[in-house]
Design a protein around this motif. Structure first.
Motif, PDB file in Angstrom:
ATOM      1  N   ASP A 224       3.981  84.406  70.955  1.00 60.34           N
ATOM      2  CA  ASP A 224       2.728  84.534  71.692  1.00 60.34           C
ATOM      3  C   ASP A 224       2.231  83.134  72.059  1.00 60.34           C
ATOM      4  N   GLN A 227      -1.187  82.000  70.483  1.00 60.17           N
ATOM      5  CA  GLN A 227      -1.042  81.824  69.039  1.00 60.17           C
ATOM      6  C   GLN A 227      -0.375  80.480  68.724  1.00 60.17           C
ATOM      7  N   SER A 244       7.723  86.225  65.272  1.00 64.07           N
ATOM      8  CA  SER A 244       8.472  85.649  66.398  1.00 64.07           C
ATOM      9  C   SER A 244       9.055  84.292  66.045  1.00 64.07           C
TER      10      SER A 244
END
Length: 435
Positions: A224, A227, A244
């Motif tokens: 993201d 983020q 991720s």
């Protein structure tokens, strides 16, 4: 920057007491006074400490052509030694007037009062309109240099960059690949195809920054964007221990295990990785456009460039990018002349130098007559700028983050560290600095 962070401690404190024309109040950021666009007509000599060339030498020459009474003496230090040497020299009695600045490893210079808050010059010259806002964002920080994107401005960009994938057109064609990959999954298929021809897909030098640039590119693809920005900028509560980021770290380990990187990657320096790629030993090389001129000269039309592919086709382009940036010493005797050099970075003359050196110009509207791989870099850079997808490099997140990234990716490649351990190490460094 690649070397171990050294805190200045009492040395910096002593320098603060004699900070020349700085208004520091005894500690904290320094602010210039008597700012002016009017420059001395007498002969002036400035020193500029730097590591990146290109483009610095050519920028100095172009500035001197425009201001013949101002001489800038360059002091170049190899990349591996620059952070240690520049922080010590900026704390000395005779620091350089201008220094190439890395906002991650060199942020102690801000609360130490060793470099100027350039806000008065930003207002004087209109830099908020003259430089891309995203390029200034990461060069701003609060007074303690804990959080980016806020507070004072401590450097301006001298050339812009973006991380991507250079490739050898002949080698990928031999593997049956006819165009750059549209998704990460397609890229993985291409890596397998190249490996099937007997060629190790990536030229990778994880002895230095090349290793974590691979993880960085994967994390940009899978994670993201906001983020990640929050974590690098030091926003309270941010973390890199995400699904991720773990997936990106696992990809590094998996690709190493599949033979997609050289077996000796952990012993390969960045310059050797560049040489291996330009000599045709590998099909892909993840790096920034700062190597574009060198690659173009060595490989000609056989070199291509694309942004690291996104996880899903149609996702906005995201890529790490930064700039060669310059700060002004709070002890300089010629702050206005030093500021004139910084302002020169957005000029048409500088744009020509920046582009010919393999970088993107600070003036993003400059008319570029690009050909070959530099034209491909320009096209790809325009895509990520249009998507507002330029994000900072991960080593900006804390002063010693570069060490954690470098050693951590070496551990992933050699299977001496798990993805969880890698991310925990990064977050530990972040927490030590921000909490």
């Amino acid at each position: 920057m690649r070397t171990r962070f050294l805190r200045l401690g009492s040395v910096a404190a002593a320098v603060l007491l004699a900070a020349g024309c700085a208004e520091t109040g005894g500690s904290g950021p320094a602010a210039p006074k008597d700012v002016s666009k009017e420059l001395s007509s007498e002969k002036v000599t400035l020193t500029l400490a730097y590591t990146d060339d290109p483009p610095v030498k050519a920028l100095i020459e172009a500035f001197q052509d425009k201001h013949p009474n101002i001489t800038i003496k360059g002091q170049q230090t190899p990349f591996s030694d620059y952070v240690k040497s520049i922080k010590l020299s900026m704390a000395s009695d005779e620091p350089p007037d201008i220094a190439e600045y890395n906002p991650g490893a060199m942020r102690s210079l801000v609360p130490g009062g060793l470099i100027y808050d350039l806000a008065p010059y930003e207002e004087l010259y209109g830099w908020q309109d003259g430089f891309p806002s995203s390029s200034l964002e990461v060069l701003r920080s609060d007074a303690k240099a804990k959080e980016y994107g806020t507070g004072g401005l401590y450097a301006v960009p001298g050339a812009l960059s973006v991380l991507g994938v250079f490739y050898n057109k002949q080698l990928v064609s031999a593997a049956g690949i006819t165009q750059p990959p549209a998704t990460l999954a397609e890229f993985e298929q291409n890596l397998a195809a190249v490996k099937g021809t007997g060629t190790t897909p990536f030229s990778l030098g994880s002895l230095q920054v090349g290793g974590f640039q691979l993880w960085n590119a994967l994390n940009n693809s899978l994670g993201d964007e906001q983020q990640y920005r929050d974590w690098v900028y030091g926003k309270s509560g941010a973390t890199i221990e995400t699904d991720s980021a773990k997936q990106a770290a696992q990809k590094v380990a998996d690709w190493a295990g599949a033979g997609y990187v050289p077996e000796s990657a952990n012993a390969i320096a960045d310059t050797d990785a560049l040489a291996n790629f330009t000599q045709g030993k590998n099909a892909y090389f993840i790096t920034g456009n700062w190597y574009a001129a060198t690659i173009a000269e060595a490989m000609g039309d056989n070199a291509g460039f694309f942004l690291f592919p996104t996880a899903k086709q149609g996702n906005p382009a995201v890529a790490s990018g930064a700039s060669v940036a310059f700060s002004i010493s709070s002890k300089t005797k010629h702050p206005n002349e030093a500021a004139a050099f910084l302002d020169f970075m957005r000029s048409p003359e500088a744009a020509k130098v920046q582009f010919e050196s393999g970088f993107m110009p600070v003036d993003t509207s400059a008319d570029l007559q690009a050909t070959g791989v530099t034209a491909e870099v320009t096209t790809e850079f325009a895509k990520v700028v249009a998507d507002n997808g330029i994000v900072p490099f991960p080593d900006f997140a804390s002063p010693n983050m570069i060490d954690r990234l470098t050693s951590g990716v070496q551990g992933l490649v050699s299977k001496q560290m798990t993805p969880d351990q890698f991310l925990a190490s990064l977050q530990e460094s972040w927490t030590e600095h921000h909490d």
